[in-house]
Design a protein around this motif. Structure first.
Motif, PDB file in Angstrom:
ATOM      1  N   LEU A  42       0.805  -1.227   0.000  1.00  0.00           N
ATOM      2  CA  LEU A  42       0.000   0.000   0.000  1.00  0.00           C
ATOM      3  C   LEU A  42       0.831   1.268   0.000  1.00  0.00           C
ATOM      4  CD1 LEU A  42      -3.036  -0.882   2.305  1.00  0.00           C
ATOM      5  CD2 LEU A  42      -2.877  -1.048  -0.178  1.00  0.00           C
ATOM      6  N   ASP A  43       2.168   1.158   0.062  1.00  0.00           N
ATOM      7  CA  ASP A  43       3.009   2.349  -0.112  1.00  0.00           C
ATOM      8  C   ASP A  43       2.926   2.799  -1.570  1.00  0.00           C
ATOM      9  OD1 ASP A  43       3.855   2.228   2.480  1.00  0.00           O
ATOM     10  OD2 ASP A  43       5.909   1.599   2.027  1.00  0.00           O
ATOM     11  N   LEU A  44       2.756   4.092  -1.785  1.00  0.00           N
ATOM     12  CA  LEU A  44       2.810   4.604  -3.151  1.00  0.00           C
ATOM     13  C   LEU A  44       4.200   4.385  -3.738  1.00  0.00           C
ATOM     14  CD1 LEU A  44       1.049   6.029  -5.279  1.00  0.00           C
ATOM     15  CD2 LEU A  44       1.979   8.199  -4.446  1.00  0.00           C
ATOM     16  N   ASP A  45       5.224   4.456  -2.884  1.00  0.00           N
ATOM     17  CA  ASP A  45       6.585   4.216  -3.363  1.00  0.00           C
ATOM     18  C   ASP A  45       6.752   2.798  -3.912  1.00  0.00           C
ATOM     19  OD1 ASP A  45       7.563   6.728  -2.950  1.00  0.00           O
ATOM     20  OD2 ASP A  45       8.575   6.274  -1.063  1.00  0.00           O
ATOM     21  N   ALA A  46       5.940   1.851  -3.440  1.00  0.00           N
ATOM     22  CA  ALA A  46       6.028   0.487  -3.967  1.00  0.00           C
ATOM     23  C   ALA A  46       5.639   0.463  -5.443  1.00  0.00           C
ATOM     24  CB  ALA A  46       5.129  -0.446  -3.161  1.00  0.00           C
ATOM     25  N   LEU A  47       4.644   1.257  -5.820  1.00  0.00           N
ATOM     26  CA  LEU A  47       4.275   1.354  -7.234  1.00  0.00           C
ATOM     27  C   LEU A  47       5.383   2.026  -8.036  1.00  0.00           C
ATOM     28  CD1 LEU A  47       0.497   2.364  -7.118  1.00  0.00           C
ATOM     29  CD2 LEU A  47       1.502   0.086  -7.266  1.00  0.00           C
ATOM     30  N   HIS A  48       6.002   3.046  -7.465  1.00  0.00           N
ATOM     31  CA  HIS A  48       7.110   3.706  -8.150  1.00  0.00           C
ATOM     32  C   HIS A  48       8.302   2.764  -8.312  1.00  0.00           C
ATOM     33  CE1 HIS A  48       5.933   7.959  -8.687  1.00  0.00           C
ATOM     34  NE2 HIS A  48       5.090   7.699  -7.717  1.00  0.00           N
TER      35      HIS A  48
ATOM     36  N   GLY B 182      12.263   3.404  -0.873  1.00  0.00           N
ATOM     37  CA  GLY B 182      11.479   3.127   0.325  1.00  0.00           C
ATOM     38  C   GLY B 182      12.170   3.604   1.585  1.00  0.00           C
ATOM     39  N   GLN B 183      11.376   3.727   2.648  1.00  0.00           N
ATOM     40  CA  GLN B 183      11.892   4.304   3.892  1.00  0.00           C
ATOM     41  C   GLN B 183      11.671   3.387   5.085  1.00  0.00           C
ATOM     42  OE1 GLN B 183      10.012   8.158   4.174  1.00  0.00           O
ATOM     43  NE2 GLN B 183      10.782   8.812   2.184  1.00  0.00           N
TER      44      GLN B 183
ATOM     45  N   ARG C  54      13.425   8.706  -4.764  1.00  0.00           N
ATOM     46  CA  ARG C  54      12.244   9.167  -4.013  1.00  0.00           C
ATOM     47  C   ARG C  54      12.496   9.257  -2.505  1.00  0.00           C
ATOM     48  NH1 ARG C  54       7.549   9.692  -6.414  1.00  0.00           N
ATOM     49  NH2 ARG C  54       6.390   9.148  -4.519  1.00  0.00           N
ATOM     50  N   GLY C  55      13.695   9.736  -2.144  1.00  0.00           N
ATOM     51  CA  GLY C  55      13.956  10.045  -0.743  1.00  0.00           C
ATOM     52  C   GLY C  55      14.093   8.840   0.157  1.00  0.00           C
ATOM     53  N   ALA C  56      14.769   7.790  -0.327  1.00  0.00           N
ATOM     54  CA  ALA C  56      14.971   6.611   0.512  1.00  0.00           C
ATOM     55  C   ALA C  56      15.881   6.920   1.697  1.00  0.00           C
ATOM     56  CB  ALA C  56      15.558   5.467  -0.315  1.00  0.00           C
ATOM     57  N   LEU C  57      16.821   7.847   1.511  1.00  0.00           N
ATOM     58  CA  LEU C  57      17.729   8.234   2.587  1.00  0.00           C
ATOM     59  C   LEU C  57      17.300   9.591   3.150  1.00  0.00           C
ATOM     60  CD1 LEU C  57      21.138   7.252   0.952  1.00  0.00           C
ATOM     61  CD2 LEU C  57      19.894   6.024   2.737  1.00  0.00           C
TER      62      LEU C  57
ATOM     63  N   ARG D 187      20.755  11.606  -5.906  1.00  0.00           N
ATOM     64  CA  ARG D 187      19.313  11.368  -5.889  1.00  0.00           C
ATOM     65  C   ARG D 187      18.769  11.353  -7.318  1.00  0.00           C
ATOM     66  NH1 ARG D 187      17.349  11.792  -0.630  1.00  0.00           N
ATOM     67  NH2 ARG D 187      18.929  12.585   0.826  1.00  0.00           N
ATOM     68  N   LEU D 188      17.889  10.397  -7.563  1.00  0.00           N
ATOM     69  CA  LEU D 188      17.322  10.232  -8.897  1.00  0.00           C
ATOM     70  C   LEU D 188      16.010  10.982  -9.081  1.00  0.00           C
ATOM     71  CD1 LEU D 188      17.940   6.418  -9.449  1.00  0.00           C
ATOM     72  CD2 LEU D 188      19.238   8.326 -10.402  1.00  0.00           C
ATOM     73  N   GLY D 189      15.529  11.646  -8.050  1.00  0.00           N
ATOM     74  CA  GLY D 189      14.306  12.409  -8.197  1.00  0.00           C
ATOM     75  C   GLY D 189      13.068  11.596  -7.884  1.00  0.00           C
ATOM     76  N   GLU D 190      11.945  12.009  -8.485  1.00  0.00           N
ATOM     77  CA  GLU D 190      10.649  11.459  -8.117  1.00  0.00           C
ATOM     78  C   GLU D 190       9.986  10.632  -9.206  1.00  0.00           C
ATOM     79  OE1 GLU D 190       9.159  12.022  -5.029  1.00  0.00           O
ATOM     80  OE2 GLU D 190      11.088  12.884  -4.486  1.00  0.00           O
ATOM     81  N   ARG D 191      10.465  10.736 -10.445  1.00  0.00           N
ATOM     82  CA  ARG D 191       9.753  10.112 -11.571  1.00  0.00           C
ATOM     83  C   ARG D 191      10.596   9.012 -12.204  1.00  0.00           C
ATOM     84  NH1 ARG D 191       5.536  13.035 -13.976  1.00  0.00           N
ATOM     85  NH2 ARG D 191       4.956  14.925 -12.834  1.00  0.00           N
ATOM     86  N   PRO D 192       9.947   7.910 -12.624  1.00  0.00           N
ATOM     87  CA  PRO D 192      10.727   6.780 -13.153  1.00  0.00           C
ATOM     88  C   PRO D 192      11.483   7.082 -14.440  1.00  0.00           C
ATOM     89  CG  PRO D 192       8.349   6.382 -13.358  1.00  0.00           C
ATOM     90  CD  PRO D 192       8.517   7.583 -12.499  1.00  0.00           C
ATOM     91  N   LEU D 193      10.895   7.837 -15.374  1.00  0.00           N
ATOM     92  CA  LEU D 193      11.590   8.101 -16.631  1.00  0.00           C
ATOM     93  C   LEU D 193      12.826   8.964 -16.426  1.00  0.00           C
ATOM     94  CD1 LEU D 193       8.690   8.556 -19.206  1.00  0.00           C
ATOM     95  CD2 LEU D 193      10.441   6.779 -19.188  1.00  0.00           C
ATOM     96  N   ALA D 194      12.710   9.998 -15.586  1.00  0.00           N
ATOM     97  CA  ALA D 194      13.873  10.837 -15.303  1.00  0.00           C
ATOM     98  C   ALA D 194      14.952  10.034 -14.585  1.00  0.00           C
ATOM     99  CB  ALA D 194      13.457  12.041 -14.468  1.00  0.00           C
ATOM    100  N   ALA D 195      14.530   9.128 -13.691  1.00  0.00           N
ATOM    101  CA  ALA D 195      15.497   8.283 -12.995  1.00  0.00           C
ATOM    102  C   ALA D 195      16.226   7.383 -13.985  1.00  0.00           C
ATOM    103  CB  ALA D 195      14.782   7.445 -11.937  1.00  0.00           C
ATOM    104  N   ARG D 196      15.491   6.815 -14.933  1.00  0.00           N
ATOM    105  CA  ARG D 196      16.142   5.965 -15.934  1.00  0.00           C
ATOM    106  C   ARG D 196      17.137   6.750 -16.769  1.00  0.00           C
ATOM    107  NH1 ARG D 196      12.763   3.169 -20.767  1.00  0.00           N
ATOM    108  NH2 ARG D 196      12.845   5.313 -21.543  1.00  0.00           N
ATOM    109  N   GLU D 197      16.765   7.941 -17.195  1.00  0.00           N
ATOM    110  CA  GLU D 197      17.673   8.739 -18.021  1.00  0.00           C
ATOM    111  C   GLU D 197      18.948   9.089 -17.267  1.00  0.00           C
ATOM    112  OE1 GLU D 197      17.201   9.096 -21.273  1.00  0.00           O
ATOM    113  OE2 GLU D 197      15.525   7.777 -20.779  1.00  0.00           O
ATOM    114  N   LYS D 198      18.824   9.407 -15.980  1.00  0.00           N
ATOM    115  CA  LYS D 198      19.999   9.713 -15.161  1.00  0.00           C
ATOM    116  C   LYS D 198      20.897   8.484 -15.039  1.00  0.00           C
ATOM    117  CE  LYS D 198      22.606  11.455 -11.789  1.00  0.00           C
ATOM    118  NZ  LYS D 198      23.763  12.324 -12.101  1.00  0.00           N
ATOM    119  N   LEU D 199      20.293   7.317 -14.772  1.00  0.00           N
ATOM    120  CA  LEU D 199      21.078   6.089 -14.642  1.00  0.00           C
ATOM    121  C   LEU D 199      21.786   5.742 -15.948  1.00  0.00           C
ATOM    122  CD1 LEU D 199      18.611   3.915 -12.526  1.00  0.00           C
ATOM    123  CD2 LEU D 199      20.918   4.575 -11.842  1.00  0.00           C
ATOM    124  N   LEU D 200      21.075   5.820 -17.066  1.00  0.00           N
ATOM    125  CA  LEU D 200      21.677   5.484 -18.357  1.00  0.00           C
ATOM    126  C   LEU D 200      22.816   6.437 -18.690  1.00  0.00           C
ATOM    127  CD1 LEU D 200      18.574   4.587 -20.560  1.00  0.00           C
ATOM    128  CD2 LEU D 200      20.153   3.032 -19.414  1.00  0.00           C
TER     129      LEU D 200
END
Length: 290
Positions: free
Chosen positions: A168-174, A217-218, A245-248, A258-271
């Motif tokens: 039920l964490d929203l972060d789990a969906l992210h 996750g936290q 998404r603020g795990a630390l 930090r990779l930010g809040e959105r999955p696509l931006a996080a992927r672009e940063k990682l790549l």
């Protein structure tokens, strides 16, 4: 959008044509266009949005306000939220299929699915309501299906996601969304719960040989996180660690990017970072004559 005449629009709403015309005069909604012959033509999307809102509120002014907010497009987060609020799984599936006719799977998740489930929790005031629970569960199944159908990885990089979320964490969906977009981007990706014994994750790390570890996750102690990162770095490769998404906690002392809040931006940063690291490694090998 399809257009329908006054009688058909009134029938959809369960009112008389005169009532529909009175709403037009009083509220300015639904607002028809005129055909070349001068006949009223109502937007089918507006009528359907108003019909759904009337079923929920049984009040004309409230329903019109809601219908205006939701819009009439096939891919509005508010329309998906409305369907999930009614526990209508089939309608939710159809809406995302419509969205994917004009958006990528990744953008459908980021722009429609995730905001809709977040809004569902906010609308009910907490994330313990049946509506939010249904929407969260439906979203996890939909994301899992998209992850399973991702094409095979074509990049050498591996990303390990350490998941410290709870049901039920929203972060789990992210977390699921991030895994899905990484796999669809050709990256070998493994997601593991963070409450594993660090001494027993060796086989998974050898199989993946991650070049990046992403914390999500936290719900884990810094001690557990540190032990797992240490185990990953012992797997034989240079491993970069990221916060999603603020795990630390924000202490100002952490050097974890930090990779930010959105999955696509996080992927672009990682790549981008992995490509930079690979170029640097090639340069070192070239300089050494390897």
């Amino acid at each position: 959008m399809s257009a329908i005449r006054t009688n058909a629009a009134a029938a959809m709403l369960g009112v008389s044509p005169n009532t529909l015309r009175s709403w037009e005069r009083r509220f300015g909604f639904p607002q028809p266009r005129r055909s070349q012959g001068g006949h009223r033509q109502f937007d089918l999307g507006e009528i359907d949005a108003l019909r759904q809102a009337l079923e929920e509120t049984h009040n004309v002014s409230s329903a019109i306000s809601i219908a205006r907010e939701r819009g009439t497009g096939p891919s509005s987060p508010m329309r998906l939220k409305s369907m999930l609020s009614r526990f209508d799984e089939s309608a939710a599936d159809r809406l995302l299929e419509e969205s994917m006719a004009v958006r990528s799977v990744e953008r459908t998740v980021e722009e429609i699915l995730l905001p809709a489930v977040a809004a569902l929790g906010e609308a009910k005031g907490d994330r313990q309501s049946p509506e939010y629970g249904f929407g969260w569960r439906w979203a996890t199944g939909w994301l899992a299906a998209q992850t399973r159908t991702a094409p095979p990885a074509h990049r050498p990089d591996g990303v390990l996601i350490l998941d410290a979320t709870r049901p039920l964490d929203l972060d789990a969906l992210h977390t699921q969304a991030l895994e899905m977009v990484l796999r669809r981007g050709g990256v070998r990706t493994l997601s593991l719960p963070i409450d594993l014994d660090p001494l027993r994750v060796g086989r998974a790390l050898v199989a993946l040989t991650p070049s990046a570890v992403v914390l999500v996750g936290q719900n884990a102690s810094l001690d557990i996180i540190g032990r797992l990162i240490y185990a990953a770095r012992r797997s034989g490769s240079e491993v970069a660690v990221y916060d999603y998404r603020g795990a630390l906690p924000e202490t100002g002392a952490t050097t974890v990017p930090r990779l930010g809040e959105r999955p696509l931006a996080a992927r672009e940063k990682l790549l981008a970072d992995m490509d930079t690291a690979e170029r640097a490694s090639r340069d070192v090998r070239h300089s050494a004559g390897v």
